[in-house]
Design a protein around this motif. Structure first.
Motif, PDB file in Angstrom:
ATOM      1  N   LEU A 175      -0.168  -8.955 -20.666  1.00 26.05           N
ATOM      2  CA  LEU A 175      -0.064  -7.551 -21.685  1.00 26.05           C
ATOM      3  C   LEU A 175       1.143  -6.805 -21.384  1.00 26.05           C
ATOM      4  CD1 LEU A 175      -1.266  -5.679 -23.596  1.00 26.05           C
ATOM      5  CD2 LEU A 175      -2.717  -4.574 -21.749  1.00 26.05           C
ATOM      6  N   ILE A 176       1.410  -6.521 -20.162  1.00 24.70           N
ATOM      7  CA  ILE A 176       2.498  -5.928 -19.456  1.00 24.70           C
ATOM      8  C   ILE A 176       3.794  -6.580 -20.146  1.00 24.70           C
ATOM      9  CG2 ILE A 176       4.244  -5.383 -17.706  1.00 24.70           C
ATOM     10  CD1 ILE A 176       1.276  -4.931 -15.922  1.00 24.70           C
ATOM     11  N   GLU A 177       4.029  -7.850 -19.958  1.00 18.83           N
ATOM     12  CA  GLU A 177       5.003  -8.694 -20.392  1.00 18.83           C
ATOM     13  C   GLU A 177       5.100  -8.402 -22.098  1.00 18.83           C
ATOM     14  OE1 GLU A 177       6.953 -13.228 -20.624  1.00 18.83           O
ATOM     15  OE2 GLU A 177       5.119 -12.667 -19.735  1.00 18.83           O
TER      16      GLU A 177
ATOM     17  N   ALA B 185      -0.534  -9.557 -26.032  1.00 17.92           N
ATOM     18  CA  ALA B 185      -0.670 -10.463 -25.077  1.00 17.92           C
ATOM     19  C   ALA B 185      -0.144 -11.875 -25.484  1.00 17.92           C
ATOM     20  CB  ALA B 185      -1.884 -10.505 -24.241  1.00 17.92           C
ATOM     21  N   THR B 186      -0.049 -12.207 -26.601  1.00 20.83           N
ATOM     22  CA  THR B 186       0.126 -13.648 -27.179  1.00 20.83           C
ATOM     23  C   THR B 186       1.522 -13.406 -27.451  1.00 20.83           C
ATOM     24  OG1 THR B 186      -2.001 -13.611 -28.374  1.00 20.83           O
ATOM     25  CG2 THR B 186      -0.484 -14.944 -29.246  1.00 20.83           C
ATOM     26  N   VAL B 187       2.527 -12.380 -27.568  1.00 22.81           N
ATOM     27  CA  VAL B 187       3.674 -12.551 -27.839  1.00 22.81           C
ATOM     28  C   VAL B 187       4.508 -13.319 -26.990  1.00 22.81           C
ATOM     29  CG1 VAL B 187       5.787 -11.069 -28.181  1.00 22.81           C
ATOM     30  CG2 VAL B 187       3.754 -10.656 -29.495  1.00 22.81           C
ATOM     31  N   PRO B 188       4.363 -13.013 -25.453  1.00 23.58           N
ATOM     32  CA  PRO B 188       5.318 -13.915 -24.511  1.00 23.58           C
ATOM     33  C   PRO B 188       4.996 -15.284 -24.905  1.00 23.58           C
ATOM     34  CG  PRO B 188       3.944 -11.995 -23.404  1.00 23.58           C
ATOM     35  CD  PRO B 188       3.505 -12.220 -24.916  1.00 23.58           C
TER      36      PRO B 188
ATOM     37  N   ALA C 268      -1.807  -3.754 -11.865  1.00 28.05           N
ATOM     38  CA  ALA C 268      -0.970  -4.706 -12.261  1.00 28.05           C
ATOM     39  C   ALA C 268       0.481  -3.895 -12.665  1.00 28.05           C
ATOM     40  CB  ALA C 268      -1.355  -5.372 -13.529  1.00 28.05           C
ATOM     41  N   ILE C 269       0.256  -2.840 -13.294  1.00 26.11           N
ATOM     42  CA  ILE C 269       1.401  -1.774 -13.720  1.00 26.11           C
ATOM     43  C   ILE C 269       2.149  -1.557 -12.427  1.00 26.11           C
ATOM     44  CG2 ILE C 269       2.136   0.435 -14.603  1.00 26.11           C
ATOM     45  CD1 ILE C 269      -0.162  -0.038 -16.698  1.00 26.11           C
ATOM     46  N   SER C 270       1.711  -1.113 -11.643  1.00 25.28           N
ATOM     47  CA  SER C 270       2.175  -0.768 -10.177  1.00 25.28           C
ATOM     48  C   SER C 270       3.006  -1.911  -9.515  1.00 25.28           C
ATOM     49  CB  SER C 270       1.335  -0.104  -9.285  1.00 25.28           C
ATOM     50  OG  SER C 270       1.729   0.096  -7.977  1.00 25.28           O
ATOM     51  N   LEU C 271       2.477  -2.907  -9.510  1.00 27.48           N
ATOM     52  CA  LEU C 271       2.961  -4.164  -8.934  1.00 27.48           C
ATOM     53  C   LEU C 271       4.249  -4.630  -9.836  1.00 27.48           C
ATOM     54  CD1 LEU C 271      -0.163  -6.272  -8.194  1.00 27.48           C
ATOM     55  CD2 LEU C 271       1.600  -5.375  -6.324  1.00 27.48           C
ATOM     56  N   ALA C 272       3.938  -4.323 -11.187  1.00 25.16           N
ATOM     57  CA  ALA C 272       5.235  -4.823 -12.141  1.00 25.16           C
ATOM     58  C   ALA C 272       6.645  -3.756 -12.006  1.00 25.16           C
ATOM     59  CB  ALA C 272       4.541  -4.833 -13.552  1.00 25.16           C
ATOM     60  N   ARG C 273       5.943  -2.884 -11.676  1.00 25.00           N
ATOM     61  CA  ARG C 273       6.925  -1.344 -11.494  1.00 25.00           C
ATOM     62  C   ARG C 273       7.870  -1.931 -10.240  1.00 25.00           C
ATOM     63  NH1 ARG C 273       3.947   3.114 -11.895  1.00 25.00           N
ATOM     64  NH2 ARG C 273       4.050   3.152 -14.214  1.00 25.00           N
TER      65      ARG C 273
ATOM     66  N   TYR D  85       7.482   4.519 -29.331  1.00 23.28           N
ATOM     67  CA  TYR D  85       6.274   4.253 -28.481  1.00 23.28           C
ATOM     68  C   TYR D  85       5.838   2.822 -28.874  1.00 23.28           C
ATOM     69  CZ  TYR D  85       6.501   9.113 -26.839  1.00 23.28           C
ATOM     70  OH  TYR D  85       6.948  10.549 -26.773  1.00 23.28           O
ATOM     71  N   ILE D  86       5.304   2.331 -27.626  1.00 19.09           N
ATOM     72  CA  ILE D  86       4.355   0.966 -27.915  1.00 19.09           C
ATOM     73  C   ILE D  86       2.879   1.402 -27.356  1.00 19.09           C
ATOM     74  CG2 ILE D  86       4.137  -1.512 -27.223  1.00 19.09           C
ATOM     75  CD1 ILE D  86       6.624  -1.163 -28.999  1.00 19.09           C
ATOM     76  N   VAL D  87       1.880   1.323 -28.072  1.00 14.16           N
ATOM     77  CA  VAL D  87       0.693   1.692 -27.633  1.00 14.16           C
ATOM     78  C   VAL D  87      -0.128   0.426 -28.073  1.00 14.16           C
ATOM     79  CG1 VAL D  87      -1.487   2.939 -28.459  1.00 14.16           C
ATOM     80  CG2 VAL D  87       0.830   3.938 -28.652  1.00 14.16           C
ATOM     81  N   CYS D  88      -1.164   0.009 -26.904  1.00 15.15           N
ATOM     82  CA  CYS D  88      -1.907  -1.031 -26.909  1.00 15.15           C
ATOM     83  C   CYS D  88      -3.327  -0.485 -27.243  1.00 15.15           C
ATOM     84  CB  CYS D  88      -1.545  -1.801 -25.666  1.00 15.15           C
ATOM     85  SG  CYS D  88      -3.140  -3.054 -25.470  1.00 15.15           S
ATOM     86  N   ASN D  89      -3.775  -1.209 -28.189  1.00 15.65           N
ATOM     87  CA  ASN D  89      -5.315  -0.582 -28.381  1.00 15.65           C
ATOM     88  C   ASN D  89      -6.030  -1.497 -27.851  1.00 15.65           C
ATOM     89  OD1 ASN D  89      -7.934  -0.017 -29.684  1.00 15.65           O
ATOM     90  ND2 ASN D  89      -7.137   0.022 -31.654  1.00 15.65           N
TER      91      ASN D  89
END
Length: 508
Positions: free
Chosen positions: A196-198, A307-310, A230-235, A170-174
């Protein structure tokens, strides 16, 4: 005509919704076609609501804007009494190095095409080419460290989870942002949720996880709404689901909302909360990287780290690592709050001194009175007096000075502040928020409040007792709540003993 009016929670609290309605009404009366974009905040809170008009020369700023200012916006924008010139030329914004917050305040947060036009998805495309090993190497080489606590290297954490056996990870964002003076997580979600999603999708590719959770607190209703949309749009766009961007990689995610317990900002208490259990800390080992959510290997990262990773993948590890100082690489979103003239968010490379941050960038106190101290790192962070203002903003530098960076929230107070009262508040805060799992935090914080009251009443022997108590809490607490509670107490006692003497005089 395109006009930007922030929908950020801080801007809305200052009247942005009424401003947007007034601008729309004024345009309709004049028969002018306008497109009002509800963007995120640029982070200059003293200028909110900050209205921007798109022009051939760039976006022109106006603020702080009021509904009554709407008519003049269409009469003569250049001579408008709230005109600020080109937004990008405002000194506070121009001086920044925006990486994590590069798009916040620039784009429509829920327009995926706008996100992609401004550099979005480049990191994910690179990640799909690199695969797990390549992604982890880039993140490791960038020097990215956790942005919410002790600054643990992100690449090492990802490597541990990637190497852990098991078919489910799993990936968990705090995003449980509970520190006083911190608001960067909220600002980023409300202004650039797709980043963040990316980042979470990239993390999933790196470690072999196909499921993610964003843990948000219930006090952030706007952020929750934006993130879920945003999650819905990304999906719908194929960025989430069984075939991410047409690849053979599957990843999906959802928002989980916590009830606001401060201790749930600690990663294991957060995991318990997601599982539907009471938010109490877990003993370590085992580490969440090996035995995390539902006992599966889990990456738990702060929102700003993910969010910095992309950007790191899109621009290359070397470019990101080129910023910063010592072992603190990259940029840090500083959050200036309290009694400060220019409160808001300021992203800059690590290495600025505290004096530069508070006096040059923040403009000193809002009251104009002498600055007394700055608390760095939330309610459990140490108080830094002016004599320590040459401390460079870096993880090791702050640890050496007896403090911590934490979430990089800074709370400024002037010379009227009572540091004895602040010290007591910090210990009482710990007593209230303790989950009760470990004795040093559960009992020590209560005894700490009592001991501080004894010191304030003039009991000289209580001072040495307080030091012993704080040492026990630091060494014996299972999480940062009890372990860091001594920081504001001892720093206040060390640097401002006169405030404790005044407390004694008040009692007498």
């Amino acid at each position: 005509m395109k006009i930007y009016v922030p929908a950020d929670a801080a801007a809305r609290a200052l009247g942005a919704d009424a401003v947007a309605s007034a601008i729309a009404a004024a345009a309709e009366r004049r028969g002018i076609a306008v497109q009002i974009v509800r963007n995120g905040s640029r982070g200059m809170v003293w200028l909110e609501p900050l209205v921007e008009i798109e022009t051939p020369q760039g976006r022109q700023g106006f603020g702080p804007f009021a509904p009554a200012d709407a008519e003049a916006l269409f009469d003569a924008p250049a001579t408008h009494p709230k005109a600020l010139g080109l937004t990008e030329e405002i000194p506070y914004l121009k001086r920044q190095t925006r990486v994590t917050f590069a798009r916040v305040g620039v784009i429509d947060p829920l327009d995926l095409a706008d996100y992609e036009t401004n550099g979005g998805l480049a990191g994910l495309r690179k990640a799909l080419q690199l695969g797990s090993e390549g992604i982890i190497a880039e993140v490791t080489d960038s020097g990215l460290r956790g942005r919410g606590g002790a600054g643990f290297p992100t690449g090492i954490k990802w490597r541990t989870v990637a190497d852990a056996p098991g078919p489910q990870k799993y990936i968990v964002c705090n995003a449980d942002e509970g520190d006083s003076g911190s608001f960067a997580d909220r600002m980023l979600i409300e202004g650039d949720p797709f980043s963040l999603i990316e980042g979470m999708v990239i993390a999933g590719i790196a470690v072999g996880a196909d499921r993610g959770y964003v843990y948000l607190r219930s006090e952030y209703p706007d952020a929750i709404t934006v993130m879920e949309r945003a999650i819905s749009l990304a999906r719908d766009a194929g960025l989430l689901g069984p075939a991410v961007m047409g690849s053979d990689f599957a990843f999906d995610m959802e928002v989980r909302v916590g009830a606001g317990a401060y201790v749930c900002g600690e990663e294991t208490a957060l995991l318990n909360s997601i599982e539907g259990k009471r938010g109490t800390v877990r003993a370590k080992p085992p580490l969440p990287a090996l035995h995390g959510l539902w006992a599966k290997p889990t990456v738990v990262n702060n929102l700003l780290s993910l969010a910095t990773v992309p950007m790191i993948l899109a621009q290359g590890a070397a470019q990101y690592c080129n910023y910063g100082t010592g072992r603190s690489r990259g940029t840090i979103p500083l959050q200036l709050a309290g009694n400060v003239r220019f409160g808001g968010l300021f992203e800059a490379p690590f290495g600025l001194t505290l004096g530069e941050i508070v006096n040059d960038i923040g403009g000193g106190t809002a009251t104009g009175r002498p600055l007394k101290a700055v608390q760095v790192g939330g309610p459990l962070g140490a108080w830094f007096p002016p004599k320590l203002f040459d401390t460079a903003f870096g993880y090791e530098e702050y640890a050496a000075a007896g403090g911590l960076i934490g979430h990089a929230g800074l709370v400024v107070v002037d010379d009227t502040a009572d540091m004895a009262a602040y010290a007591r508040f910090a210990m009482e805060f710990c007593a209230i928020e303790s989950c009760g799992k470990c004795t040093p935090c559960r009992i020590g914080s209560v005894r700490g409040v009592e001991t501080l009251d004894r010191i304030a009443a003039g009991d000289a022997a209580a001072t040495s007792l307080l030091h012993d108590l704080c040492t026990t809490m630091r060494l014996g607490s299972l999480c940062a709540l009890g372990g860091f509670a001594p920081y504001p107490v001892l720093s206040a006692l060390e640097h401002f003993p006169q405030d404790f003497a005044r407390a004694k005089e008040a009692v007498e």
